[in-house]
Enzyme design. Structure first.
Site, PDB file in Angstrom:
ATOM      1  NE  ARG A  27      -0.073   7.549   1.056  1.00  0.00           N
ATOM      2  CZ  ARG A  27      -1.005   6.948   0.303  1.00  0.00           C
ATOM      3  NH1 ARG A  27      -1.701   7.659  -0.569  1.00  0.00           N
ATOM      4  NH2 ARG A  27      -1.243   5.664   0.439  1.00  0.00           N
ATOM      5  NE  ARG A 122     -13.668   1.360  -3.669  1.00  0.00           N
ATOM      6  CZ  ARG A 122     -12.615   2.097  -3.999  1.00  0.00           C
ATOM      7  NH1 ARG A 122     -12.755   3.391  -4.263  1.00  0.00           N
ATOM      8  NH2 ARG A 122     -11.424   1.558  -4.075  1.00  0.00           N
ATOM      9  CD  GLN A 169      -7.331   3.035  -0.800  1.00  0.00           C
ATOM     10  OE1 GLN A 169      -8.319   2.380  -0.454  1.00  0.00           O
ATOM     11  NE2 GLN A 169      -7.361   3.876  -1.820  1.00  0.00           N
ATOM     12  CG  ASP A 336      -5.183   2.859  -9.090  1.00  0.00           C
ATOM     13  OD1 ASP A 336      -5.931   1.962  -8.663  1.00  0.00           O
ATOM     14  OD2 ASP A 336      -4.739   3.770  -8.367  1.00  0.00           O
ATOM     15  NE  ARG A 367     -11.254   1.153 -11.833  1.00  0.00           N
ATOM     16  CZ  ARG A 367     -10.451   1.963 -11.138  1.00  0.00           C
ATOM     17  NH1 ARG A 367      -9.236   1.562 -10.790  1.00  0.00           N
ATOM     18  NH2 ARG A 367     -10.864   3.169 -10.806  1.00  0.00           N
ATOM     19  NE  ARG A 409      -7.093   5.440 -11.301  1.00  0.00           N
ATOM     20  CZ  ARG A 409      -6.427   6.597 -11.386  1.00  0.00           C
ATOM     21  NH1 ARG A 409      -6.137   7.130 -12.549  1.00  0.00           N
ATOM     22  NH2 ARG A 409      -6.050   7.232 -10.295  1.00  0.00           N
TER      23      ARG A 409
HETATM   24  C1  S3P Z   1      -4.153   4.181  -3.197  1.00  0.00           C
HETATM   25  C2  S3P Z   1      -3.987   2.832  -3.131  1.00  0.00           C
HETATM   26  C3  S3P Z   1      -4.603   1.874  -4.068  1.00  0.00           C
HETATM   27  C4  S3P Z   1      -5.129   2.568  -5.317  1.00  0.00           C
HETATM   28  C5  S3P Z   1      -5.847   3.831  -4.997  1.00  0.00           C
HETATM   29  C6  S3P Z   1      -4.950   4.819  -4.263  1.00  0.00           C
HETATM   30  C7  S3P Z   1      -3.478   5.034  -2.195  1.00  0.00           C
HETATM   31  O1  S3P Z   1      -5.679   1.220  -3.427  1.00  0.00           O
HETATM   32  O2  S3P Z   1      -5.961   1.705  -6.041  1.00  0.00           O
HETATM   33  O3  S3P Z   1      -6.294   4.454  -6.185  1.00  0.00           O
HETATM   34  O4  S3P Z   1      -3.358   6.261  -2.415  1.00  0.00           O
HETATM   35  O5  S3P Z   1      -3.051   4.493  -1.158  1.00  0.00           O
HETATM   36  P1  S3P Z   1      -5.410  -0.094  -2.533  1.00  0.00           P
HETATM   37  O6  S3P Z   1      -4.419   0.288  -1.535  1.00  0.00           O
HETATM   38  O7  S3P Z   1      -6.699  -0.454  -1.898  1.00  0.00           O
HETATM   39  O8  S3P Z   1      -4.935  -1.127  -3.503  1.00  0.00           O
END
Ligand code: S3P
Length: 449
Positions: A27, A122, A169, A336, A367, A409
């Protein structure tokens, strides 16, 4: 292909730091690129995922330099990116792809994003749907709701989006597009996911607010923005990386480890709550920026967003763990960390049940499958379920050949499992740890006696 052998560890002792937080590092570069002026980032994570983000913004004309150990992002404002002459390579990084989709939706040029085989399989429908509802023009090139994605210029309008998943995300993609929209944009998610985007956009000058409702749903709301302004960002240590050493300290008899400067944002700190529920001996020292919104135990109605990220030094000592139940709104705060939590559960006395975690199926690997396959190879009693797993812990793990399937991971979680197992454990494709923690094996060696 690289393989690593791990042998049962003697007690682990020492003081370590873990690399900068991956979510905050991504970010920092993204928001710095679309802000006016220079953003200075210290303790930036130079893992492969964050380097993919840097590479993408460099391709869009942003100058990113390094000076005295800090990364300097010379931002060009909300509309200052230039059209990339080639496909933007997002590598293995879902965060790069999904957050950048929100930013690219507001640009006046066409762009294409593509990544490696895992990334390109994905689900991207989850960001295409809300962004296209806002007026974006994102298309999956193979019409399968996956990358490669083509983003063409569109006029963005504010929407209220009810997200079916608690995903930072998805939330972040919509909020970032909201910067470019003609009216307010809000996202409601079924439980609060990590809130770094809200905290950081606020400090860059965006008008953003958030609330948690009585039913546990969370809403973040952003107003159209004229410009963001460059900031100085001190990235805290990544709790997702610290998690492996927290587990190592708890599981290997006689261990005592101090992990310094770890981010303890409550939307990320679920692993600490789980450790406490399993009977772990953990002490927090040198706590910074911990207030009522950010305490580890408070349920934090985050009506106002705390500016700084909370941090603490975490002291862990070997503990006899017992099983626990993990589900509901805790899941997004530790999503995670589930592979390493599963390893802890296999070593703990009694049964651990993980539910409400179907999101595990759409991470770098499925996972639920990769944890089940590898824990079974080590002799553990694990039953996969539709939305999680049930682990009957307590029998000693046996060394095994672990397939990481290139999931960082999985590789790290099972390296720690190897420390507690009888005999040799071998991790296939161990170099994949570079995605989030290039120094992982070097740090592990430092604390082995
Ligand atoms: C992340 C959000 C998570 C996480 C990823 C990083 C982020 O994913 O699993 O490793 O930096 O916003 P999701 O928002 O899809 O759960």
């Amino acid at each position: 292909m690289s393989v690593r052998s791990i042998y049962p560890g003697n007690h682990l002792k020492g003081e370590i730091t873990v690399p900068g937080d991956k979510s905050i590092s991504h970010r920092s570069v993204m928001f710095g690129s679309i802000a006016l002026g220079t953003t200075k980032i210290t303790n930036f994570l130079k893992g492969a995922d964050c380097l993919s983000t840097i590479g993408c913004f460099q391709r869009m004309g942003i100058e990113i330099t390094e000076e005295a150990g800090s990364i300097l992002v010379h931002g060009r404002g909300l509309r200052g990116l230039s059209a990339p002459s080639e496909t933007l390579n997002v590598g293995n990084s879902g965060t790069t792809t999904r957050l950048m989709s929100g930013i690219l939706s507001g640009q006046s040029f066409t762009s294409v994003m593509s990544g490696d085989d895992s990334l390109n399989s994905r689900p991207m429908g989850r960001i295409m749907t809300p962004l296209n509802q806002m007026g974006a023009r994102i298309r999956s090139i193979h019409d399968n709701y996956c990358a490669p994605l083509r983003v063409e210029p569109g006029e963005l309008h504010g929407i209220h989006y009810q997200s079916p998943v608690a995903s930072a995300q998805v939330k972040s993609a919509v909020l970032l597009a909201g910067l470019y929209a003609d009216s307010e944009t809000s996202v409601t998610e079924p439980a609060l996911s990590r809130d770094h985007t809200e905290r950081m956009l606020k400090s860059f000058g965006a008008e953003i607010s958030s609330a948690i409702h009585e039913d546990g749903c969370a809403t973040a709301c952003i107003r159209p923005c004229r410009e963001l302004y460059g900031q100085t960002i001190q990235v805290p240590g990544d709790i997702s990386s610290a998690a492996y050493f927290i587990a190592a300290g708890l599981l290997v008899p006689g261990s005592e480890l101090l992990i310094k400067n770890v981010g303890t944002n409550p939307t990320r700190a679920g692993i600490l709550k789980v450790c406490e529920a399993m009977g772990a001996d953990i002490t927090y020292l040198n706590c910074q920026n911990m207030d009522s919104n950010t305490s580890l135990t408070g349920n934090g109605t985050a009506a106002s967003i705390a500016p700084g990220e909370p941090t603490a030094d975490i002291l862990v000592r070997y503990s006899q763990l017992h099983g626990t139940a993990i589900g509901g709104s805790l899941i997004p705060t530790l999503i995670d960390e589930i592979p390493i939590i599963a390893v802890m559960a296999a070593c703990a006395k009694g049964t651990t049940v993980i539910r409400d975690a179907a999101e595990l199926k759409v991470k770098e690997t499925n996972r639920i499958d990769t944890v089940t396959e590898n824990l079974r190879a080590m002799g553990a009693d694990i039953t996969p379920t539709e939305d999680g797993m049930i682990i009957a812990g307590g029998s000693p793990l046996k060394g095994a050949y672990i397939k990481s399937y290139l999931d960082h991971r999985i590789a790290m979680a099972f390296a720690i499992a190897g420390l507690t197992a009888e005999g040799e454990t071998t991790i296939e494709d161990s170099q994949c740890v570079d995605v989030s923690y290039p120094e992982f094996f070097a740090t592990l060696e430092c604390i082995l006696n």
